[in-house]
Design an enzyme around this catalytic site. Structure first.
Site, mmCIF file in Angstrom:
data_model
loop_
_atom_site.group_PDB
_atom_site.id
_atom_site.type_symbol
_atom_site.label_atom_id
_atom_site.label_comp_id
_atom_site.label_asym_id
_atom_site.label_seq_id
_atom_site.Cartn_x
_atom_site.Cartn_y
_atom_site.Cartn_z
ATOM 1 C CE LYS A 1 -38.410 -26.106 -0.426
ATOM 2 N NZ LYS A 1 -38.448 -25.135 -1.749
ATOM 3 N NE ARG B 1 -44.777 -25.281 -4.410
ATOM 4 C CZ ARG B 1 -44.464 -26.261 -3.849
ATOM 5 N NH1 ARG B 1 -43.957 -26.116 -2.773
ATOM 6 N NH2 ARG B 1 -44.766 -27.408 -4.363
HETATM 7 N N1 PMM Z 1 -40.334 -26.102 -3.765
HETATM 8 C C1 PMM Z 1 -40.902 -27.455 -3.902
HETATM 9 C C2 PMM Z 1 -41.680 -27.776 -4.859
HETATM 10 N N2 PMM Z 1 -42.138 -26.646 -5.830
HETATM 11 N N3 PMM Z 1 -41.846 -24.321 -6.484
HETATM 12 C C3 PMM Z 1 -41.452 -23.046 -6.339
HETATM 13 N N4 PMM Z 1 -42.047 -22.027 -7.127
HETATM 14 N N5 PMM Z 1 -40.775 -22.933 -5.078
HETATM 15 C C4 PMM Z 1 -40.391 -23.683 -4.372
HETATM 16 O O1 PMM Z 1 -39.305 -23.548 -3.390
HETATM 17 C C5 PMM Z 1 -40.756 -25.173 -4.457
HETATM 18 C C6 PMM Z 1 -41.592 -25.514 -5.501
HETATM 19 C C7 PMM Z 1 -40.384 -28.493 -3.106
HETATM 20 O O2 PMM Z 1 -41.251 -29.419 -3.040
HETATM 21 P P1 PMM Z 1 -42.393 -29.676 -1.931
HETATM 22 O O3 PMM Z 1 -43.769 -29.717 -2.718
HETATM 23 O O4 PMM Z 1 -42.617 -31.466 -1.642
HETATM 24 O O5 PMM Z 1 -42.451 -28.974 -0.883
#
Ligand code: PMM
Length: 304
Positions: A223, A263
């Site tokens: 991020k 994640r």
């Molecule tokens: N961040 C992204 C997408 N989905 N889901 C959860 N539960 N927590 C997160 O911080 C989160 C998410 C950001 O998008 P990316 O898939 O491009 O990293």
């Protein structure tokens, strides 16, 4: 304690923090956009993440990067469903990353065990009903608005207390809609309506969220706030793919702080990190400096 209350056995058999590998079936995600946009490529990527040590695969068809536009419902279906079906058939624990109730419902029918809703139910009023009816594990992330407006919704009195209270309201609302509290996982939503400086207190005070009594998921991977942390002398943030070592460091710290799951895009670094954290935590709790350093804890977790 990593698992304060029951989740399905396949999500609790490991005592350590789980690693969720990201499978973005999108042309435009900030971190890996377009690399696995074709279903066969996405499935192959998911299988590769499993081989690298992912415990759960999170399949998403809509980018949430700041400024992103919404994807039509049928396009989201088309992107994620074949990938979910193939990965579930291959034996993976699959999560669907969606804010739409209809996609969540179809994903559960295709074999998903987890619905990961970055809106915490705020984007689609029908979501909680799907969660209650299917009994699926539900990740409710802290969210204040879609990607095109979220940067304007980032005012907090006290970011930790505000996020904790808003997540507590989401938990209350989904339970009021008929879901069991045991289905719900909470997530601080790093980077979502949060400028760089607001992400660090949320990580440093993860115990405030763990204290809500539900498992906590942390999504720090690649991020912006990590890109800014690692910026060189010119102040330019490092590129997303150069943020994986910092991501692994966050995974270790989050795991020690009691996160249930991290994640991530790059699985090997965080798979190692959560094992280090497990050994560290086990040694602290037993007082035996050798225990827990050579095994990752495959015995059954106290499932509540
Ligand atoms: N961040 C992204 C997408 N989905 N889901 C959860 N539960 N927590 C997160 O911080 C989160 C998410 C950001 O998008 P990316 O898939 O491009 O990293």
């Amino acid at each position: 304690m990593l698992h304060p209350a029951p989740l399905p056995e396949r999500l609790t058999r490991l005592r350590r923090t789980l690693v969720m590998g990201v499978v973005n079936v999108t042309p435009d995600s900030f971190s890996d956009g377009g690399r696995w946009f074709e279903p066969d490529d996405a499935v192959a990527h998911g299988l590769a993440l499993l081989a690298e040590g992912a415990d759960v695969l999170d399949v998403g068809g809509e980018s949430t990067r700041p400024g992103a536009r919404r994807v039509p419902l049928d396009e989201e279906h088309r992107r994620v469903l074949p990938v979910i079906r193939a990965l579930a058939d291959a034996g993976a624990v699959v999560s669907v990353d969606t804010t739409r109730a209809e996609v969540a419902q179809a994903a559960v029918e295709a074999g998903a065990l987890v619905v990961n809703d970055v809106s915490g139910g705020l984007a689609d009023p029908a979501m909680y009903d799907v969660v209650a009816r299917t009994g699926v594990v539900y990740v409710a992330m802290h969210w204040r608005g879609h990607a095109d407006v979220m940067d304007d919704l980032a005012a907090y009195d006290d970011v930790v207390a505000d996020v904790r209270d808003e997540l507590a309201s989401r938990l209350e609302a989904v339970v009021a809609a008929g879901a069991r509290p045991e289905q719900v996982v909470l997530d601080p939503g790093l980077g979502f309506a949060k400028p760089g400086r607001d992400n660090w207190p949320l990580l440093a005070h993860l115990d405030a969220l763990v204290g809500l009594g539900r498992p906590v998921l942390v999504g720090a991977s690649r991020k912006r706030f990590l890109g800014h942390l690692l910026a060189g002398p010119d102040g330019a943030p490092v590129a997303p793919a150069a943020r994986d070592r910092a991501t692994a460091a966050v995974s270790a710290l989050a795991a020690v702080a009691g996160a249930w799951c991290v994640r991530v895009h790059d699985v090997p670094g965080s798979a190692d990190a959560v094992r280090v954290a497990h050994a560290w935590t086990a040694a602290r709790s037993t007082g035996d400096h050798l225990q827990g350093t050579t095994q990752e804890g495959h015995e059954s977790a106290p499932a509540g």
